[in-house]
Design an enzyme around this catalytic site. Structure first.
Site, PDB file in Angstrom:
ATOM      1  N   SER A   1      79.204   3.035  -4.762  1.00  0.00           N
ATOM      2  CA  SER A   1      79.392   4.148  -5.698  1.00  0.00           C
ATOM      3  C   SER A   1      80.734   3.993  -6.402  1.00  0.00           C
ATOM      4  O   SER A   1      81.620   3.295  -5.893  1.00  0.00           O
ATOM      5  CB  SER A   1      79.395   5.460  -4.902  1.00  0.00           C
ATOM      6  OG  SER A   1      79.697   6.549  -5.723  1.00  0.00           O
TER       7      SER A   1
ATOM      8  N   TYR B   1      81.836  11.728   1.912  1.00  0.00           N
ATOM      9  CA  TYR B   1      80.882  10.830   1.237  1.00  0.00           C
ATOM     10  C   TYR B   1      81.622   9.642   0.623  1.00  0.00           C
ATOM     11  O   TYR B   1      81.202   8.492   0.764  1.00  0.00           O
ATOM     12  CB  TYR B   1      80.126  11.605   0.155  1.00  0.00           C
ATOM     13  CG  TYR B   1      79.285  10.734  -0.751  1.00  0.00           C
ATOM     14  CD1 TYR B   1      78.091  10.179  -0.296  1.00  0.00           C
ATOM     15  CD2 TYR B   1      79.693  10.438  -2.058  1.00  0.00           C
ATOM     16  CE1 TYR B   1      77.322   9.363  -1.123  1.00  0.00           C
ATOM     17  CE2 TYR B   1      78.927   9.634  -2.887  1.00  0.00           C
ATOM     18  CZ  TYR B   1      77.744   9.096  -2.413  1.00  0.00           C
ATOM     19  OH  TYR B   1      76.990   8.288  -3.219  1.00  0.00           O
TER      20      TYR B   1
HETATM   21  O1  NJP Z   1      69.308   9.732  -4.755  1.00  0.00           O
HETATM   22  P1  NJP Z   1      67.866  10.187  -4.235  1.00  0.00           P
HETATM   23  P2  NJP Z   1      69.785   8.439  -5.565  1.00  0.00           P
HETATM   24  N1  NJP Z   1      66.256   6.408   5.811  1.00  0.00           N
HETATM   25  O2  NJP Z   1      68.129  11.395  -3.424  1.00  0.00           O
HETATM   26  C1  NJP Z   1      66.334   7.918   0.954  1.00  0.00           C
HETATM   27  C2  NJP Z   1      73.853   6.406  -4.355  1.00  0.00           C
HETATM   28  N2  NJP Z   1      74.536   7.016  -5.485  1.00  0.00           N
HETATM   29  O3  NJP Z   1      68.682   7.639  -6.073  1.00  0.00           O
HETATM   30  O4  NJP Z   1      63.898   9.156   3.169  1.00  0.00           O
HETATM   31  C3  NJP Z   1      65.597   5.939   4.748  1.00  0.00           C
HETATM   32  O5  NJP Z   1      66.911  10.241  -5.362  1.00  0.00           O
HETATM   33  C4  NJP Z   1      65.551   9.046   0.317  1.00  0.00           C
HETATM   34  O6  NJP Z   1      64.208   9.076   0.718  1.00  0.00           O
HETATM   35  P3  NJP Z   1      63.588   9.934   1.933  1.00  0.00           P
HETATM   36  C5  NJP Z   1      73.484   7.313  -3.214  1.00  0.00           C
HETATM   37  O7  NJP Z   1      74.572   7.552  -2.351  1.00  0.00           O
HETATM   38  C6  NJP Z   1      73.963   7.972  -6.233  1.00  0.00           C
HETATM   39  O8  NJP Z   1      70.802   8.943  -6.519  1.00  0.00           O
HETATM   40  O9  NJP Z   1      62.144   9.909   1.614  1.00  0.00           O
HETATM   41  N3  NJP Z   1      65.722   6.441   3.516  1.00  0.00           N
HETATM   42  C7  NJP Z   1      65.558   8.618  -1.128  1.00  0.00           C
HETATM   43  O10 NJP Z   1      64.542   7.654  -1.378  1.00  0.00           O
HETATM   44  C8  NJP Z   1      72.399   6.475  -2.548  1.00  0.00           C
HETATM   45  O11 NJP Z   1      72.981   5.509  -1.682  1.00  0.00           O
HETATM   46  C9  NJP Z   1      74.661   8.521  -7.308  1.00  0.00           C
HETATM   47  O12 NJP Z   1      64.225  11.280   1.899  1.00  0.00           O
HETATM   48  C10 NJP Z   1      66.548   7.481   3.360  1.00  0.00           C
HETATM   49  C11 NJP Z   1      66.904   7.921  -1.287  1.00  0.00           C
HETATM   50  O13 NJP Z   1      67.390   7.644   0.039  1.00  0.00           O
HETATM   51  C12 NJP Z   1      71.741   5.748  -3.711  1.00  0.00           C
HETATM   52  O14 NJP Z   1      72.634   5.880  -4.823  1.00  0.00           O
HETATM   53  C13 NJP Z   1      75.922   8.076  -7.612  1.00  0.00           C
HETATM   54  C14 NJP Z   1      67.281   8.016   4.423  1.00  0.00           C
HETATM   55  C15 NJP Z   1      67.895   8.789  -2.023  1.00  0.00           C
HETATM   56  O15 NJP Z   1      67.416   8.974  -3.304  1.00  0.00           O
HETATM   57  C16 NJP Z   1      70.398   6.297  -4.126  1.00  0.00           C
HETATM   58  O16 NJP Z   1      70.545   7.687  -4.389  1.00  0.00           O
HETATM   59  C17 NJP Z   1      76.487   7.104  -6.835  1.00  0.00           C
HETATM   60  C18 NJP Z   1      67.094   7.441   5.693  1.00  0.00           C
HETATM   61  N4  NJP Z   1      67.744   7.893   6.782  1.00  0.00           N
HETATM   62  C19 NJP Z   1      75.796   6.559  -5.779  1.00  0.00           C
HETATM   63  N5  NJP Z   1      68.021   9.052   3.945  1.00  0.00           N
HETATM   64  C20 NJP Z   1      74.098   9.582  -8.168  1.00  0.00           C
HETATM   65  N6  NJP Z   1      72.819   9.937  -8.057  1.00  0.00           N
HETATM   66  O17 NJP Z   1      74.844  10.123  -9.009  1.00  0.00           O
HETATM   67  C21 NJP Z   1      67.774   9.125   2.623  1.00  0.00           C
HETATM   68  O18 NJP Z   1      77.711   6.685  -7.130  1.00  0.00           O
HETATM   69  N7  NJP Z   1      66.886   8.190   2.257  1.00  0.00           N
END
Ligand code: NJP
Length: 230
Positions: free
Chosen positions: A139, A151
């Site tokens: 990030s 975070y």
């Molecule tokens: O968010 P979101 P993003 N095991 O909520 C999954 C980083 N980031 O696409 O398990 C397996 O749509 C969850 O799926 P589910 C951020 O930190 C973002 O924005 O079904 N999977 C979902 O598919 C992250 O590392 C921004 O609930 C797990 C996914 O993770 C990455 O980008 C800015 C899980 C999250 O998708 C993707 O986030 C930045 C587990 N234990 C960095 N826990 C931003 N959006 O602005 C969660 O700098 N997931």
């Protein structure tokens, strides 16, 4: 199609991971979609062309057994593993008196341990074939410290992990890329941000790193939306 490269994506059920899966299929990859929401993964796999192109593989990245099973499923179903995008993660309110301790533990387990377990699960295979590409979602918060942000601390750990891995394996033909997004409009935020990137903006950055010639190792890509100040 049977010879197409195989890409595993964690956090593929929504946001950046799902957008990357869509782009990757367009670029000729077969994708293994991993997250905890099996229903969303199955719907996306169907959208992307079904089992020859995309597989839904439920995986909680905090589980070592499930990460090992994810790699095993990829090799079993597609016969190869070319790249692994460790992207699963979530945030927390800023402030060291905010959120519950349980939320903190889950976030650290997912963002930090989860990424390390993805490396541990895929690296033996990359080593054995002396090729592969590990991509990690860090990030902008993994490059700058944000006030009261645990975070941000987890993402600094991911940035360090990418560089630590790169230094460890630099003599092998294995690539390491850190993806460092600014604000992206995804379900990551409870209140959707304005002036943010679209998930596909990050997906295109991931595909840029993935589609370089063999001698090019893109190590970091930091993408902010225009006008994001910090
Ligand atoms: O968010 P979101 P993003 N095991 O909520 C999954 C980083 N980031 O696409 O398990 C397996 O749509 C969850 O799926 P589910 C951020 O930190 C973002 O924005 O079904 N999977 C979902 O598919 C992250 O590392 C921004 O609930 C797990 C996914 O993770 C990455 O980008 C800015 C899980 C999250 O998708 C993707 O986030 C930045 C587990 N234990 C960095 N826990 C931003 N959006 O602005 C969660 O700098 N997931």
């Amino acid at each position: 199609m049977p010879d197409s490269p195989a890409l595993v994506i964690t956090g593929a059920s929504t946001g950046i991971g799902a957008a990357t899966a869509r782009r990757a299929v367009e670029f000729g990859y077969r994708v293994v979609l991993a997250a905890r929401s099996q229903d969303k993964l199955e719907a996306l796999a169907e959208e992307l062309g079904g089992p020859e192109r995309a597989i839904a593989a439920r995986c909680d990245v905090t589980s070592w057994e499930e990460q090992q099973a994810l790699v095993a499923t990829t090799l079993d179903r597609f016969g190869r593993l070319d790249a692994f995008f460790a992207n699963a993660g979530f945030g927390a309110k800023r402030g060291f008196l905010e959120e519950t301790v349980e939320h903190w533990k889950a976030m650290i387990d997912t963002n930090v341990l989860g990424a390390a377990l993805s490396i541990r699960a895929s690296l033996p295979h990359f080593r054995e074939q002396n090729s592969g590409h590990m991509l990690l979602t860090s990030s902008i918060a993994g490059r700058r410290v944000l006030p009261g942000s645990l975070y941000s601390c987890t993402k600094h750990a991911v940035t360090a992990m990418g560089e630590a891995l790169r230094q460890e394996i630099h003599e092998a033909d294995i690539k390491v890329t850190l993806i460092e997004p600014g604000a992206v409009d995804t379900p990551f935020f409870d209140a959707r941000p304005t002036n943010a990137l679209e998930p596909d903006d990050i997906a295109r950055a991931v595909l840029f790193a993935l589609t370089q010639p063999p001698q090019v190792d893109v190590n970091e890509i930091l993408v902010r939306p225009i006008h994001q100040p910090g």
